[in-house]
Write an enzyme that holds these catalytic residues in place. Sequence first.
Site: not given
Lengths: 213, 213, 213, 213, 213, 213
Positions: F94-96, F117
């Site tokens: 997602l790497h929000l 992650e």
Amino acid sequence: MLIGIPKEIKVKEFRVGLTPNAIKTLVEAKHEVIVEKSAGEAIGYTDDLYKKNGAKIVSSSKEVYKAEMIIKVKEPQEKEFPLMHEGQMFFCYLHLASDPNQTKKLLEKKIVGVAFETITDDENRLPLLVPMSEVAGRLAIQVGATALQLNNGGKGILLGGIPGVRRGKVVIIGAGIVGVEAMKMALGLGAEVTILDRNLFRLREIDECMGLQ
Amino acid sequence: MLIGIPKEIKVKEFRVGLTPNAIKTLVEAKHEVIVEKSAGEAIGYTDDLYKKNGAKIVSSSKEVYKAEMIIKVKEPQEKEFPLMHEGQMFFCYLHLASDPNQTKKLLEKKIVGVAFETITDDENRLPLLVPMSEVAGRLAIQVGATALQLNNGGKGILLGGIPGVRRGKVVIIGAGIVGVEAMKMALGLGAEVTILDRNLFRLREIDECMGLQ
Amino acid sequence: MLIGIPKEIKVKEFRVGLTPNAIKTLVEAKHEVIVEKSAGEAIGYTDDLYKKNGAKIVSSSKEVYKAEMIIKVKEPQEKEFPLMHEGQMFFCYLHLASDPNQTKKLLEKKIVGVAFETITDDENRLPLLVPMSEVAGRLAIQVGATALQLNNGGKGILLGGIPGVRRGKVVIIGAGIVGVEAMKMALGLGAEVTILDRNLFRLREIDECMGLQ
Amino acid sequence: MLIGIPKEIKVKEFRVGLTPNAIKTLVEAKHEVIVEKSAGEAIGYTDDLYKKNGAKIVSSSKEVYKAEMIIKVKEPQEKEFPLMHEGQMFFCYLHLASDPNQTKKLLEKKIVGVAFETITDDENRLPLLVPMSEVAGRLAIQVGATALQLNNGGKGILLGGIPGVRRGKVVIIGAGIVGVEAMKMALGLGAEVTILDRNLFRLREIDECMGLQ
Amino acid sequence: MLIGIPKEIKVKEFRVGLTPNAIKTLVEAKHEVIVEKSAGEAIGYTDDLYKKNGAKIVSSSKEVYKAEMIIKVKEPQEKEFPLMHEGQMFFCYLHLASDPNQTKKLLEKKIVGVAFETITDDENRLPLLVPMSEVAGRLAIQVGATALQLNNGGKGILLGGIPGVRRGKVVIIGAGIVGVEAMKMALGLGAEVTILDRNLFRLREIDECMGLQ
Amino acid sequence: MLIGIPKEIKVKEFRVGLTPNAIKTLVEAKHEVIVEKSAGEAIGYTDDLYKKNGAKIVSSSKEVYKAEMIIKVKEPQEKEFPLMHEGQMFFCYLHLASDPNQTKKLLEKKIVGVAFETITDDENRLPLLVPMSEVAGRLAIQVGATALQLNNGGKGILLGGIPGVRRGKVVIIGAGIVGVEAMKMALGLGAEVTILDRNLFRLREIDECMGLQ
């Protein structure tokens, strides 16, 4: 020319004078090649394979030794002398220097012997001796390490030691091909290696390439 | 707080308690920092550089020692004891275990001493001791190799030997940081190295990473 | 022939012209060998050892220099010129190229000089120069690293650095034996090394064997 | 306490439960130690050496087994069961998981067994198992390489090959201590090695330290 | 002599026949050198730089080709043939063996061509070909690794794999300079490399220096 | 539960959320799995293979997104937002942190997102992030080396140089997994590498294992 490939009779000798592939080349060059039954079996060259490449399989060494030229691996053995005939050509390892008996026999029979170990290429290298030396050097350490095992009657030394236990020491006399290949294997197993040679320039080469003296 | 950085007086001690950069941080945090004249000169930190970073330069150690907190490198020396005052804080290497005299003096003066060598991070590592050990270990071999030279009164041994001449032997007692760094340098110079430690697991780590036991 | 081995008088020269062992060979070949008192003492060759191997010990250089042939290490020193006599043979390192004064003296005295550094074997290699170069190259880095220490007046650089501190840089001019041996030691201590040479083929050899350019 | 050290009776087992040195420690702590005749002979620990360190030598296993505590190497063998007595303590490798018969016997006799292979230190490492695994892993390749020789009935493969002949392939299942030590030896002999493990993080450690996956 | 340096017109050829420095040497030797406008621009040799070193800049290839001698990188291209004149000298890579069309043209025009790739030094080495081979070999793996990327249409193979994923396999045919340089890069990226050559002695050299066969 | 595996739509994304093998495990655990047509085709997982392992192939992403749980590789793309429904579960990277727009959308739709992650194992390691970092680090150098080629618009630098030409310099910021893997590849190609990190203990680990700082 009639060329014969006998089955080796020396103890623990598994090799054979020519590969099937090499025979093909000879047959294409109009030579006739006879191979003794099961000569290459121990290393996976079946009689069939030899036949397919143009050889004729014969069932006795007596027949093979009728050939004008014999190609084999080891020097003629005691039992093979009577089969040899005057003027016959021999391609094999001979190592005559340490074998006066064989030398005498070859002279008596007027054999034309070409010793593999003496053949040189145009840079004076020994293309037929070098690979044997490479195998010998690499095997030497394997055989030696095994002989050091307690269950084989050795001193119970593991060449590389283990953390907390000293490594074994290996001293190699002579930095020729046998010595250097042995050195590499001994280092690979973790031994402490000293290599000796009167030729300092050879030691320098080893040092430059392999970081050892 | 008033923080003082004296010039080190121990023989051959060139270091200084704080870099100019570190002083800037303290000054920005509203501390006052006084640095003794030419305290950092030997390693390239000029008084000017300290001034630019917010320090005040003072000309005597007496003045510096008026500070509430002293940050320096080595433990207080004999000559420095009279300058210290009760309750003063000291940040420096102390190594009290081997120095009962210093310990007594610090107690008498009721000094609050924080020994660099005992400071740990949250994984129990020693961030202020480790780099000193690394330097010590690496230098040790350099110093030792030099001491072995005949012109320095040594035995005339070159650690790595040369082709045809045996390499020197180095035995390292203790596989902590000093020992392992020394080991690397000794190996790098070509010596024959043995490293000893009661902690086999440490030897295993070294063996796994560096192929030595 | 009468052969003389003088004690070296050059500062910090500890070597001696011949080992006791070599003298034995000469004596067996019916030569007479005289050795100056304590000529080999600094490196562990006692007068006794020389005597046991057939040398005669003499107490002054004057006596030694009566020999027909002198075997020593360094070129004749200023003080030794008066001791030399016309037609005398000299075996030693001479390095005449950079030493016109010595050259003139040798010519005046009609000395038959054989410079060790020019002796070649049948492959044009320099068996007497190479080991000196190997020692020189390896020592060079040791000496240089020591000279970089702050306590020796250097810049306070540790060749290999430590984690977080840049390693030192070493530039080596010439990839001959001295240069390559120095390179190996500098790499071994962790320095960043650049080696320069006009001979690209030599750089290729180094690159092939040592992974550096 | 009366402690007994029997001679091992398992085939090809040359080790002994305690070294003479260890016995000294026990005797100093006021224990009585009896050692069976020639228990340590195969690995160089003579009866005399044991006596000098304070042990009493007894001539039969029967006598040794009267001790309250037995310290040995291998698990009790069939022939040793009758010698054991209720409540006796055993320190040795037991490997019960694969040996229900032994387990039953130990329970019947109410033996207090401490298996060496299960002893952990305060970081959960296995100080008595690890060195055995190290030896096992290193020996494995030596034994395997030997078994590949044609003269031992193998396929005639040399692990490292020679220039022009493919190297042998070694697949290692499990990257624990046995596997990694085997891997190092196989690489050292020049084999092409693949190591498998379900634990990717262990493979990463190996890759980081040893450049292999 | 009038020497001309044309701008290369072959696609993706950024090199130029002579560096500014080399021109200086020629000019000092009383030659006249004309350089085509922006001939060296792509690799940072500006027209100005050439001028400062004594060259005359000309704006068309037509003018350059009036020179008696042309020094360039690649063989003359189709478009350049009409510019060449009888008896003109050419220094460049020619690679005639695979290019009968070019060969014919050069003969028709009676060009005196010196092919860089055939120039040997006094040890029969190829000083102008070797560096090109070194670049070619090293680039080959870089280009090949890139071509294996999925986003470039490749099979999605990473040469070195990662822990748990098999490394890629690289087979190199020929252990000359190109092959060995490629081998080093492939090994450096972690690939599994096999190098083939009919010359066993070359394979031995590689094995001795680089531990590979 | 109904689980959907959509075809990735991000540019140059060839991966797929689950391998056929993983689907088998889910189906055996009584889940229903639908896979979008040709979702795994680019990396060799055919629709047939998915079917054989128990998946149902559907022809549109609309259908896949009806599933209760979506397993994919990259974060949802702009075009995919309208397909998502309230309360749906998402397993993917997602790497929000760097993507407020996506974060807002996920919150609006009340998506239950599990970012690959961030998944840790019981030693706080990141089993789903680490392999991506390994690939990223290794590829980085390959991509960078290619970008340096003149024909790709780069500066014409070969990372490893050649003998006589300086190697390229690579500076790596951060000694985490990406950085260290990049470092290994850069060293493998012969570059001069400097790696920077604020964590000295990490640099020490690298230095101990890989001889670099």
